[in-house]
Every structure is written in C-alpha cells, then in structure tokens.
Enzyme design. Structure first.
Site, PDB file in Angstrom:
ATOM      1  N   GLY A  94       0.800  -1.228   0.000  1.00 36.48           N
ATOM      2  CA  GLY A  94       0.000   0.000   0.000  1.00 36.48           C
ATOM      3  C   GLY A  94       0.828   1.272   0.000  1.00 36.48           C
ATOM      4  O   GLY A  94       0.277   2.359   0.081  1.00 36.48           O
ATOM      5  N   GLU A 142       2.184   2.784  -2.295  1.00 36.17           N
ATOM      6  CA  GLU A 142       1.884   3.663  -3.425  1.00 36.17           C
ATOM      7  C   GLU A 142       0.663   4.538  -3.151  1.00 36.17           C
ATOM      8  O   GLU A 142       0.310   5.399  -3.955  1.00 36.17           O
ATOM      9  CB  GLU A 142       1.658   2.838  -4.695  1.00 36.17           C
ATOM     10  CG  GLU A 142       2.928   2.552  -5.485  1.00 36.17           C
ATOM     11  CD  GLU A 142       3.962   1.751  -4.728  1.00 36.17           C
ATOM     12  OE1 GLU A 142       3.585   0.746  -4.094  1.00 36.17           O
ATOM     13  OE2 GLU A 142       5.141   2.143  -4.723  1.00 36.17           O
ATOM     14  N   ASP A 174      11.408   4.098  -5.312  1.00 32.25           N
ATOM     15  CA  ASP A 174      10.619   2.860  -5.189  1.00 32.25           C
ATOM     16  C   ASP A 174      11.533   1.639  -5.160  1.00 32.25           C
ATOM     17  O   ASP A 174      11.207   0.584  -5.696  1.00 32.25           O
ATOM     18  CB  ASP A 174       9.587   2.752  -6.336  1.00 32.25           C
ATOM     19  CG  ASP A 174       8.651   1.562  -6.175  1.00 32.25           C
ATOM     20  OD1 ASP A 174       8.450   1.099  -5.034  1.00 32.25           O
ATOM     21  OD2 ASP A 174       8.135   1.076  -7.200  1.00 32.25           O
ATOM     22  N   LYS A 193      15.486  -4.562  -5.377  1.00 28.57           N
ATOM     23  CA  LYS A 193      15.285  -3.888  -6.657  1.00 28.57           C
ATOM     24  C   LYS A 193      16.507  -3.092  -7.114  1.00 28.57           C
ATOM     25  O   LYS A 193      16.714  -2.895  -8.301  1.00 28.57           O
ATOM     26  CB  LYS A 193      14.103  -2.908  -6.542  1.00 28.57           C
ATOM     27  CG  LYS A 193      12.727  -3.502  -6.720  1.00 28.57           C
ATOM     28  CD  LYS A 193      11.730  -2.345  -6.784  1.00 28.57           C
ATOM     29  CE  LYS A 193      10.298  -2.812  -6.802  1.00 28.57           C
ATOM     30  NZ  LYS A 193       9.373  -1.637  -6.776  1.00 28.57           N
ATOM     31  N   TRP A 195       9.963  -9.425  -7.285  1.00 21.90           N
ATOM     32  CA  TRP A 195       9.501 -10.438  -6.329  1.00 21.90           C
ATOM     33  C   TRP A 195       9.757 -11.853  -6.811  1.00 21.90           C
ATOM     34  O   TRP A 195       9.722 -12.788  -6.013  1.00 21.90           O
ATOM     35  CB  TRP A 195       7.994 -10.266  -6.071  1.00 21.90           C
ATOM     36  CG  TRP A 195       7.202 -10.514  -7.313  1.00 21.90           C
ATOM     37  CD1 TRP A 195       6.852  -9.588  -8.251  1.00 21.90           C
ATOM     38  CD2 TRP A 195       6.758 -11.784  -7.808  1.00 21.90           C
ATOM     39  NE1 TRP A 195       6.211 -10.209  -9.298  1.00 21.90           N
ATOM     40  CE2 TRP A 195       6.134 -11.556  -9.050  1.00 21.90           C
ATOM     41  CE3 TRP A 195       6.833 -13.085  -7.321  1.00 21.90           C
ATOM     42  CZ2 TRP A 195       5.594 -12.585  -9.811  1.00 21.90           C
ATOM     43  CZ3 TRP A 195       6.292 -14.111  -8.085  1.00 21.90           C
ATOM     44  CH2 TRP A 195       5.674 -13.853  -9.317  1.00 21.90           C
ATOM     45  N   VAL A 230       1.537  -6.250 -12.592  1.00 16.53           N
ATOM     46  CA  VAL A 230       1.789  -4.828 -12.815  1.00 16.53           C
ATOM     47  C   VAL A 230       2.581  -4.500 -14.073  1.00 16.53           C
ATOM     48  O   VAL A 230       2.153  -3.680 -14.888  1.00 16.53           O
ATOM     49  CB  VAL A 230       2.405  -4.163 -11.568  1.00 16.53           C
ATOM     50  CG1 VAL A 230       3.736  -4.765 -11.193  1.00 16.53           C
ATOM     51  CG2 VAL A 230       2.511  -2.660 -11.767  1.00 16.53           C
ATOM     52  N   CYS A 256      -2.822  -0.033 -14.988  1.00 17.89           N
ATOM     53  CA  CYS A 256      -3.507  -1.288 -15.327  1.00 17.89           C
ATOM     54  C   CYS A 256      -3.655  -1.489 -16.838  1.00 17.89           C
ATOM     55  O   CYS A 256      -3.512  -2.597 -17.340  1.00 17.89           O
ATOM     56  CB  CYS A 256      -4.900  -1.325 -14.706  1.00 17.89           C
ATOM     57  SG  CYS A 256      -4.895  -1.428 -12.902  1.00 17.89           S
ATOM     58  N   HIS A 257      -3.981  -0.410 -17.558  1.00 14.21           N
ATOM     59  CA  HIS A 257      -4.328  -0.567 -18.972  1.00 14.21           C
ATOM     60  C   HIS A 257      -3.165  -0.262 -19.909  1.00 14.21           C
ATOM     61  O   HIS A 257      -3.310  -0.400 -21.120  1.00 14.21           O
ATOM     62  CB  HIS A 257      -5.547   0.280 -19.305  1.00 14.21           C
ATOM     63  CG  HIS A 257      -6.797  -0.229 -18.640  1.00 14.21           C
ATOM     64  ND1 HIS A 257      -7.444  -1.359 -19.067  1.00 14.21           N
ATOM     65  CD2 HIS A 257      -7.473   0.200 -17.537  1.00 14.21           C
ATOM     66  CE1 HIS A 257      -8.494  -1.593 -18.279  1.00 14.21           C
ATOM     67  NE2 HIS A 257      -8.536  -0.671 -17.347  1.00 14.21           N
ATOM     68  N   MET A 299     -12.984  -2.735 -12.130  1.00 13.52           N
ATOM     69  CA  MET A 299     -12.858  -1.393 -12.683  1.00 13.52           C
ATOM     70  C   MET A 299     -13.672  -0.428 -11.818  1.00 13.52           C
ATOM     71  O   MET A 299     -14.902  -0.464 -11.813  1.00 13.52           O
ATOM     72  CB  MET A 299     -13.359  -1.388 -14.139  1.00 13.52           C
ATOM     73  CG  MET A 299     -13.412  -0.011 -14.769  1.00 13.52           C
ATOM     74  SD  MET A 299     -11.802   0.831 -14.862  1.00 13.52           S
ATOM     75  CE  MET A 299     -12.337   2.487 -15.302  1.00 13.52           C
TER      76      MET A 299
HETATM   77 CA    CA Z   1       6.427   0.025  -4.506  1.00 14.40          CA
END
Ligand code: CA
Length: 670
Positions: A175, A177, A298, A325, A388, A537, A605-606, A645
């Site tokens: 969460g 973000e 991030d 990362k 991940w 993602v 998402c899109h 959505m």
């Molecule tokens: Ca993140």
C-alpha cells in the site's frame, strides 16, 4: 482426528527427510527453493511431458508457489482464491473464494495476484487482497477462523504468502503507493489471535511511539511524514531461522516515492528499503540493514531472502542473501546484520558502489530527481533489477540463480503533487515530453532486457547468463538433478543445466509465466509444477514493451509435468478480433490533457500509451469507446466494478473522462 496436511515447524525443519513434499513457501525455512529430487535430471529432462493441468477461473496474473503435502497441492490464484488439487491427477478437490470486492483492484498498486498459502496442522493459512488472514480446513476448504489484519478504510492490500514462524504465522501488507504505514503482524496459528505487531516506519510522534525502536527510527525522518503514511510495507519476503529464532522482514519503498515530499528535510527514513531481523517470539527488533537510505526511487527490499551457510574467507558464515530492486546483491551475516559484501548484478546509474566502511550506497550526483527537479531516466526503474520473482540457491553448485532485468523509468518530481482519494499517490510525474528527459547513456544498450543470471555469492561475480526475449519472466527452482527451471514471458517453461546455463528442455505453456516452479514426488514419480498465467503490474503497465506484437494472453492454469507424462494442452484460443476504432475527435489540447490524466490514473492497469499487456482489456478496442455515454457508464459510474474497474468520479469530471476517451481514441488510430 484426521492428520491430513499435518505440517508443523519440526516437519519443515526436517523437510529434507521427505523430499517428495514441498512443505513451505520456499520449501524450507531458509527459502532456498532447491529440491533434493533428482529423477528429473540433465540426462532425463528431455522426456519431461505434461502430466496434468487444471484451469483456474480468473484471467489475471498468477504468482503463487503451491504447497504439496501427502499427495495434495494447495495453491492460490488471483483474487485471493485458494485451491486444493490432487497432485497426482490434477483433480480439483475444493476451491475457496473469499469474495474480495472488485473495488480492491484499484486499491492495489499492482494487481489482484496472490503468492501462495501456508499449511499447518490440517489448515491452509492464506491472506486476502482486502487484508484478511484466514485458516481453512485442509480437507474440506471450510473456514475455521478469519481475522482482519488491516484498516479497510485505508488502501492496505495483501498479495504475499503468510509464513509459519514456530507456532505463529506472520503476514505483512502493501500500500506504499497510496499512503499507508507499513507493518507486519504475527498471529497464533491455533486461534488467529494477534501475538505481536512491528511497524516498519514510525507513526505520528503526537500519538506516542510504540517503543524505543520506533523512537530511534523517528530520528531519521523530517517534516510531517506520518501524513503520507511513510510506507515501508512488507508485501512479500520473509525468512525464518529456527536456531537463532529470528524472522527476517524485507521492507518496501517510501510513501510517497519522492523523499522531498515525504521527509523534506532529508534523512535515512528507517526502516524503508531494509532487511529487519525480529525476535520471532516477541517481535522485538534485533538488527537492520538499510539497502537504500532515504529511498526516493521505489527501491524496495521486499525481494526474496535466502538463508545459507557459506564459507567466506575460510570461515563458515550464517548468511542472508538478497538481490533487492536496487541492482546490488547483498550478503549479510544473519546473526548480527553485518554487511559481508555487496556487488552490482546489473548495470545501474543511481549509485556507483556500496561503501564497505559505511555500508551505504554511493549515489551518483544527479540521481535524486526530487532535488534536481530534472526528468531523468534512471535504471533500475520501479520494476527493479530484480523484483519479487524468487531466486534459488543450489548448495550443489554453490550458485544463486536470479531472474534479473534492465528496466529504466523516467523519474521527475510531481511539483503539483496532491494526495487523491483514489489512484496512485507516488509523487512522480511520468508524463514528461521526450525532449525534456535526460536519457540513459548509450552503454546501457537496449533499454529493456531480461535474463537468467547465475551468480557466485562468495566471489560476488557472474558465472553465466541466459538472455530472454522479454524483460519480465518467472521465478526459479533448482534441483539436485543439476537443473534450474524458469517460466518465461514468451509462453515457455524451460529447464537449464545449472552448471552451464545450457537450455535442455522447454514446454509451450500458451501463456506467460511469472510464478516460480516447484517439484514433488508421488509413488516414485517426480513432478515439476507451476502456476501459469500472464498479467500483474509490469505486463499491464508496459504492454508497449512486453506485448509489442500483440500476442500475449492470459490462460491461468496449474501445469504439472513428469517423465513420460503424455498429456497435452487443448489448442490455444485465437486472439479476439479487433473492430476498427472510432474516428479521432478533440483538439491537441484535449488529447494531451487526456494523456496526462490517463497516465496518472489508467496506465498502471491498462498500459502506457493505452497498449495492453494482454491480460487486461486493451482499451483501444473497447466496446465502450464509441460514445461518451458508454465510456462514462464504466469510467465514472462503475458499470464494471465487479470485474475490478472502479468508478473514478471522485477524481475525474465528465470533461476529464471525455479527454481520456479522446486520448485513447487517438492512440487507437496510431
Ligand atoms: Ca512500490
């Protein structure tokens, strides 16, 4: 009473005495994901064939590691569903659907996936996207207990797998973000009662600190950080050392991303991007190592942690290894937290090296975009040099195998940042005109690259690498058959020679794979299984890179292979027809403003530039695109809420929605 699926901590500790089972998320508490099974090996793997498959009832990215015990495979799928499957035949024994409401799709940064369950004394322990932890009867799938682990008024989500730690279970959440304060919680396995909670970032000092550890952490923050939650969410990786009785927690990025907004006077911001060791019994802080002080990119450290005993400079060391990362591979002493070594596994441009005197990364001069205010392409971007997807460590080769990638991103401070009630709140402005972006130096080659890397953790050097066509690929399994298994974005499950990297076998899986394979044995036959299904993602966000040929699709299935399996998949379905797009409308200003809104709220998402990754609908071909009325029924009124959505009327006006539609129609005509 039945002793079905009767796993406890002692049984996991002794997992090597029953190699036919896969008893815990990383198979063992040390999370090495290496199996002693060797029937499938470099000589026999060519005869590996499909044994069975079972279709899953979602069309989203699948990331689960199944548990196998006593002939039953327990998995999870998107939307936090839990399955029990006969591991010999693939027959679905039961499925539990926790009925996560569709709105949680947009309250999750990165999709509705789930990474797996734990099994303990006849119970399947699993967590839901909307923050619940539940225990199911392993035989029947009936609910035994359920506890809410989060405040559902906030955008906490759970995609990670719970882990058994002694007689407790630990679970974190995501969460960062959106603006939450990260924590991990341990629950009693019998009753579901909360045993302890550890916050990964400090709260509002006015509320009083929980303990001295939080007081110490607060000294590394400035401004009113608690108003943005702080972040540090532990959304994936844990490891447990039963001898030291320590549980290791990998923590996430800051909330919002930009430190200049979050903690405007600077500071390391503990415990962001850190590995934190806690007393497994009490949750008390023992030590931490922060991979990225003052994170602003991030750069999470939630990635897979592997425990191993390595001989380093003549001494046997109990180590913890992680490739977070940020592009470095870290070897720590897991008893003390001492940094033993850290080297780059991929080219990066945010730091040059880790200073072994201080243990801190040495940043490049203009990496902090939130201080320079320039738009700069930085590698790694939020996708990370490793994410991940689990690594694996083979004690036989002494190598760690890592699914790595190069994936830069443009970072630019959103100088007009305001928190919104829906959508990402990260403080980064992705919508910079190309001419204003400081580009990646040429020596980085093609921007997006993916590969399987074999890494010597003692020498801290590469042994071999295998390039993949696309950057986002699956997690790993290694076996005593001297094999490394990996699924790929381009619809393959592959076996490599663990010593050389030679490709020895592959199967057409018809869909991209993100999840790590596992292996188990029944009646003397070894199986290799994987939960297949493209999405989540980066496949969604970066369809422009990962689905450039439009061939990606999600077919969610559990697949199991064995020697001479003789099975076959049904024919791959054809891609849907794409009707011609509506005619372009609106002037350049309208389309451009729609592009900015689309990029902030829709692209995650899109897909950037409205190009789908192949799992979620490609809006350029949407049946709702033709009229403002149809478009608004979905975008503003939530007609497709049950599919995930949301209605965006809290942040988009009717004029805004029309601008977004103009942008998508424009892109559909390119
Ligand atoms: Ca993140």
């Amino acid at each position: 009473a039945s002793r079905t699926a009767w796993i406890d901590a002692d049984r996991i500790i002794n997992a090597d005495s029953e190699p036919g089972n896969w008893l815990a998320h990383g198979r063992t508490f040390d999370e090495q994901r290496h199996s002693p099974l060797d029937q499938v090996n470099v000589s026999t793997v060519g005869d590996l064939e499909l044994a069975w498959y079972v279709d899953l009832d979602t069309r989203r990215g699948q990331e689960a590691t199944p548990i196998v015990v006593d002939g039953v495979l327990y998995s999870t799928s998107a939307w936090s569903k839990v399955q029990a499957v006969d591991a010999e035949t693939g027959r679905l024994l039961w499925q539990y659907d926790p009925q996560v409401p569709g709105i949680w799709d947009v309250r999750a940064c990165c999709g509705v996936q789930n990474r797996g369950a734990a099994v303990w004394q006849g119970r399947v322990i699993s967590a839901t996207l909307d923050g619940r932890l539940l225990a199911l009867n392993a035989e029947t799938g009936e609910l035994i207990w359920e506890v809410l682990t989060t405040d559902q008024e906030q955008s906490y989500t759970i995609t990670g797998a719970p882990r058994i730690i002694g007689d407790k279970v630990i679970i974190g959440n995501g969460g960062a973000e959106f603006g939450v304060r990260g924590y991990v919680t341990a629950y009693d396995l019998e009753s579901g009662e909360q045993m302890w909670r550890f916050y990964t970032v400090p709260g509002n000092p006015a509320d009083g600190f929980e303990d001295d550890t939080q007081r110490m952490a607060a000294e590394t923050w400035t401004g009113e950080w608690w108003t943005g939650g702080g972040g540090g969410t532990a959304w994936d990786s844990f490891a447990y050392d039963p001898d030291l009785d320590l549980v290791y927690v990998g923590t996430g990025n800051g909330s919002p991303w930009a430190r200049a907004i979050r903690s405007p006077g600077g500071g390391d911001n503990l415990f962001l991007s850190s590995i934190v060791a806690l007393d497994a019994n009490t949750g008390d802080y023992k030590w931490h190592y922060q991979t990225v002080p003052g994170d602003t990119w991030d750069y999470t450290a939630v990635q897979h942690m592997i425990l191993a005993d390595l001989e380093i400079d003549g001494d046997e060391r109990k180590v913890l290894m992680q490739a977070p990362k940020n592009g470095f591979f870290y070897v720590l002493d897991r008893a003390t937290g001492e940094l033993i070594s850290a080297e780059k596994i991929m080219p990066i441009n945010w730091a040059t090296h880790v200073d072994m005197e201080t243990g801190r990364p040495v940043e490049t001069v203009d990496a902090r975009y939130d201080e320079t205010l320039a738009a700069k392409k930085i590698v790694p971007g939020p996708a990370g040099a490793h994410n991940w997807q689990p690594m694996t460590y083979s004690p036989e080769t002494g190598l760690v195998y890592i699914p790595v990638r190069q994936a830069p991103a443009v970072y630019k401070l959103d100088e007009d940042f305001e928190r919104q009630p829906i959508g990402l709140n990260i403080g980064n402005d992705f919508w910079s005109p190309p001419g204003e972006i400081i580009d990646l130096p040429e020596e980085f080659g093609p921007e997006f690259q993916g590969m399987l890397l074999a890494w010597d953790p003692v020498a801290q050097e590469e042994v071999w690498r295998v390039p993949h066509p696309l950057f986002e690929n699956g997690g790993l399994l290694s076996t005593a058959g001297n094999l490394v298994f990996q699924g790929t974005a381009n619809d393959e499950l592959v076996a490599y020679n663990a010593t050389t990297g030679e490709k020895l076998w592959s199967a057409d899986t018809q869909t991209g794979i993100l999840a790590p394979p596992i292996t188990y044995a029944i009646d003397g036959e070894q199986y290799v299984a994987v939960v297949a299904g493209w999405g989540a993602v980066y496949p969604n966000f970066l369809g422009v890179v990962l689905n450039a040929d439009g061939q990606r699709m999600n077919i969610s299935r559990i697949l199991a292979y064995k020697i001479g399996g003789g099975g076959e998949l049904p024919p791959k379905p054809a891609l849907p027809d794409t009707p011609p797009p509506p005619a372009i409308f609106g002037d350049e200003a309208l389309i451009n403003s729609g592009g900015g809104l689309y990029t902030r709220y829709c692209a995650i998402c899109h897909g950037v530039a409205a190009i789908s990754g192949g799992a979620l609908p490609d809006l350029r071909h949407s049946a709702y695109l033709g009229t403002q009325e149809a478009f608004d029924s979905v975008v503003l009124e939530g007609a497709l809420l049950n599919k995930g959505m949301a209605a965006w009327d809290a942040v988009l006006s009717a004029d805004d929605a029309e601008a977004v539609r103009a942008f998508i129609v424009f892109m559909a005509n390119q």
